[in-house]
Design a protein around this motif. Sequence first.
Motif, PDB file in Angstrom:
ATOM      1  N   LEU A   1       4.335  -5.664   1.631  1.00 21.89           N
ATOM      2  CA  LEU A   1       2.881  -5.545   1.458  1.00 21.89           C
ATOM      3  C   LEU A   1       2.439  -4.086   1.413  1.00 21.89           C
ATOM      4  CD1 LEU A   1       1.623  -8.348   3.877  1.00 21.89           C
ATOM      5  CD2 LEU A   1       1.478  -8.350   1.381  1.00 21.89           C
ATOM      6  N   LEU A   2       3.132  -3.232   2.157  1.00 26.82           N
ATOM      7  CA  LEU A   2       2.738  -1.826   2.245  1.00 26.82           C
ATOM      8  C   LEU A   2       3.559  -0.917   1.343  1.00 26.82           C
ATOM      9  CD1 LEU A   2       2.370  -1.626   6.144  1.00 26.82           C
ATOM     10  CD2 LEU A   2       0.527  -1.869   4.471  1.00 26.82           C
TER      11      LEU A   2
ATOM     12  N   SER B   1      -5.405  -5.134  -3.663  1.00 24.01           N
ATOM     13  CA  SER B   1      -4.103  -4.823  -4.258  1.00 24.01           C
ATOM     14  C   SER B   1      -3.501  -5.970  -5.045  1.00 24.01           C
ATOM     15  CB  SER B   1      -3.116  -4.432  -3.151  1.00 24.01           C
ATOM     16  OG  SER B   1      -2.831  -5.560  -2.323  1.00 24.01           O
TER      17      SER B   1
ATOM     18  N   ARG C   1      -1.852  -8.266  -3.594  1.00 24.17           N
ATOM     19  CA  ARG C   1      -0.622  -8.629  -2.881  1.00 24.17           C
ATOM     20  C   ARG C   1      -0.816  -9.746  -1.853  1.00 24.17           C
ATOM     21  NH1 ARG C   1       2.242  -2.689  -1.710  1.00 24.17           N
ATOM     22  NH2 ARG C   1       2.225  -1.977  -3.894  1.00 24.17           N
TER      23      ARG C   1
ATOM     24  N   LEU D   1      -5.125  -3.109   0.910  1.00 25.46           N
ATOM     25  CA  LEU D   1      -4.498  -4.415   0.666  1.00 25.46           C
ATOM     26  C   LEU D   1      -5.425  -5.440   0.013  1.00 25.46           C
ATOM     27  CD1 LEU D   1      -2.058  -5.480   3.530  1.00 25.46           C
ATOM     28  CD2 LEU D   1      -1.593  -5.191   1.099  1.00 25.46           C
TER      29      LEU D   1
END
Length: 284
Positions: A213-214, A226, A228, A223
């Motif tokens: 995720l990062l 993003s 994601r 986030l």
Amino acid sequence: MTDVPLLLVDGHNLLWRGAFGFPAAIHSRDKTRDLTAEFAFFALLRVAIREEFTAPPEVIVVFDGQHGAAERQATDSDYKANRVLDDAALKPIRAIPHVQEALTAYELAWIEIDTAEADDVIATLATHVHRDDPKRRVWIMSGDRDFYQLIDDRVRVLNTAMKRGRRHIEPDTVFDRYQVQPTQWADYRALTGDPADNIPGVRGVGTGTAATLLASGLTLDQLPDSGRLTGTKGKAVAEAWNQVLGWRDLIRMRTDLALPLLPTGRSSRALPTPAEVIDKLGLW
């Protein structure tokens, strides 16, 4: 600018390691007092300085204040609520006055702020040095991985509980082990959790998912936009979003505390042997 490295010692962490991880128990001659924590504290610190530094460092030992966790606990009552202060757990804590007395006797600097955690004091000290003497090397002696968020090209974590060759934690070390940068550490731990501080993290999100995720240096704040946060795990993060941000606030260290003393830039005097310390305190 000073060439003298600064060694910031997480006092409680070292006392805990000494009390429960030292290879032999140390007692007074009449066997009535367990002196393992005090003896081991100075033994482990002395060995670390001898083995890990080519030049004598300036040493500042930092202890948690008695009410240090209160501010974070006011925000989240679960913070460190898992800490059980039974008789065994009090063993290193009872040694603190003796250690502080010895540090003072041997003119070694130490800080304890009643309303502050050692993490925040150390972070403030490191930030102060970074600002006023940016080329000075700073070492943080601790096994607490939350200090990873402070690591950069001049700040390192020293964990002498680890094997030789793995004790110096640098930016590349953090990335190689966890696939995130030190600047992302609080974001990463907010997702994965930190059992030591009773921070649960997002259910179902482990280290691999958090790193994914990062990836590419993304922060928690980026986030939501993003793309994601998809699938079951992404949905779990989204549903726990406010909690995640709160956990990150708990993990982030303060760097703006008022400090009772600042680094001098001069090497500390050589540490005495542990036996000398115990003798000086009249504990044998």
